[in-house]
Scaffold this motif. Sequence first.
Motif, short mmCIF file in Angstrom:
data_model
loop_
_atom_site.label_atom_id
_atom_site.label_comp_id
_atom_site.label_asym_id
_atom_site.label_seq_id
_atom_site.Cartn_x
_atom_site.Cartn_y
_atom_site.Cartn_z
N THR A 52 -23.40 31.19 10.47
CA THR A 52 -23.50 30.86 11.90
C THR A 52 -24.93 31.08 12.39
O THR A 52 -25.51 30.22 13.06
N GLY A 53 -25.48 32.22 12.02
CA GLY A 53 -26.86 32.54 12.41
C GLY A 53 -27.84 31.47 11.94
O GLY A 53 -28.73 31.05 12.69
N ILE B 147 -27.21 28.28 11.16
CA ILE B 147 -27.01 27.01 11.89
C ILE B 147 -27.71 27.09 13.25
O ILE B 147 -28.46 26.19 13.64
N LEU B 148 -27.49 28.20 13.96
CA LEU B 148 -28.05 28.32 15.31
C LEU B 148 -29.57 28.48 15.29
O LEU B 148 -30.27 27.88 16.11
#
Lengths: 361, 361
Positions: free
Chosen positions: B134-135, B137-138
């Motif tokens: 997630t980190g 991707i963001l």
Amino acid sequence: MSTAVRTESDRVRLRLEVEGEIDALLARTSRQAQTYGTEFLRLWSHTAQHVRGGKLLRPILLLETYDALRPDGDRREALRLATAVEALHFAFLLHDDVIDQDLRRRGELNLVGELVESATAAGRGSAARHWAETGAILAGDLLLSSAHQIVARVRAPEATRERLLDLLEHTILETTAGEFSDVGLSDGMVAPDLDAVLVMTKQKTASYTFELPLRAAAILAGGSPELEHALSIAGAHLGLAYQLQDDLLSVFGDADEHGKDPYSDLREGKHTAVICFAQRTSAWPVIARHFGDPQLQPEDAVRVRRLLTDCGAEDHVRALIDDQLAALTELVADEERGGAIPARVRAMLLDLAARIDGRRS
Amino acid sequence: MSTAVRTESDRVRLRLEVEGEIDALLARTSRQAQTYGTEFLRLWSHTAQHVRGGKLLRPILLLETYDALRPDGDRREALRLATAVEALHFAFLLHDDVIDQDLRRRGELNLVGELVESATAAGRGSAARHWAETGAILAGDLLLSSAHQIVARVRAPEATRERLLDLLEHTILETTAGEFSDVGLSDGMVAPDLDAVLVMTKQKTASYTFELPLRAAAILAGGSPELEHALSIAGAHLGLAYQLQDDLLSVFGDADEHGKDPYSDLREGKHTAVICFAQRTSAWPVIARHFGDPQLQPEDAVRVRRLLTDCGAEDHVRALIDDQLAALTELVADEERGGAIPARVRAMLLDLAARIDGRRS
């Protein structure tokens, strides 16, 4: 003042205008995508199909606000900005679906789900999920780029364009931070407390859903920094109320009306405000047994729902929504006594608040 | 002409300039990130650390080209664009690492790997991988946005800015298409044929690594469309040669020198040009047994490597590299007889070709 409030048919007309502009953007990208082979073109046409199916809440809000501020303004650039806001929305949705490992959104297959289906049909079952998630990451990147391209090319004075770029930058940073907190809550990296959830909600949803369209319209209309600031606060109240209402509806609402799996938030273990309140009550140990259980059965879900009502979580979140809408009403009243927000926009904000309050789907 | 070719110490100076500019961008985003809690700030500081460690191939190429075109030009905007190109590179790397499910890049932990480690240390073992991806991707989304923000704010005449935005749009579309083809080859959605691999390589690597910096420098320097076009072709030749050399090095190179796991491409089943050639030979059935095996043992890897040489794949790819570099030399010679590329830039291109030819790491 009543004439400033849009009727449903006004909104249908706005929707058609926005749809036309979005179609033009998607068609342009499709033409460009044709150079890059069948699979890439197919990815883009699936993406375009999903973008076309949106509710257009954000672009319509932008246009309504612009029209209220500049009834005789040239709306071409407002329409372009409206498209940028929708492209940004879809970029976030696509990356969110990859992050949440969802195959559906609001009951329908999402882009990942659709790509999984078509890859499986092509006999690529084992790699289908990977292929589909790759497609959604890349399509999200393309839409994020489109949003920037549109804002960067807005035909407006230099200072206006810079303000719009600042707003876009701020919004993306805030939404990204909110998404990271949301995942942090689910993954146990961020402590689940009600304040943290409200801050996350404001960042993840209110910022780009309400503040962005309101502020972008104000900037494009040549509004003062005071107007932009006041609309930003109004947007935060409306956005928070909207998302809390959404959280309530997804647990307590009528599934037939809002079209969502009525227990998906419970099954996925989403740390909404409803859940965070319940965690501080004696009902939690029982709820916790079912929270985040992908196999949650309807009879247990009904029981959890009753517990969430009985422990006061439902009422508490309703009160939070009321607080936000009351703060909005108070802000509008203050503005009426001498502020930056003109009457037409004030009426529009009150109308929005009433629609959020009465929302059933 | 020899004075136009940069020495190693010139390049060290350029590197320091670029590093200073990148640090300024990262520091600015860090300040903004502070508003959004510890975890988000930590995500950004890990990201910044990785961006700082890059080889800076692309921004240095942009600056070298700009300096060669406009020795007395104001370099401030060129430096900014150089930073945008590096931000774009890292955005692609981060999303690529998520897509490839890699935890390392060139022997070191990548951002995902590092976030997994820190989440595991925090006792969140089970969710660590999800949190880390997630980190990434963001953080990729933030860097992709930064690249656009910089280009959108370039201080240059309107027409120049529009050309730069067009170039950015084209580059992102092409790189995304290339990435999708690459994954399609691995996932069996695209038929692995040598031409498809060469097209993919051109799109995925040459476009943003060589064409983008060369063309961006030409546009900013006020160069003609003819110059931009000629540099675009030069960039495609150089970029293809560079990536094919990279593919060769990763199988046949000295691991101590280039620092990569010598068999990672084989273990991951990457459809490089080397592999695609081998697939059409009688050596393939034996190679196929080991290709894509994550447990590939060194003795088998050595055997596969010998087979890749004996079947002619190594020689064939060397010949492809020679073709690209010969085409570049021919282009430069044509340009010398009357074209748009000035002498200093021609010298720089030949120097680049020589460095790719002699590349050992």
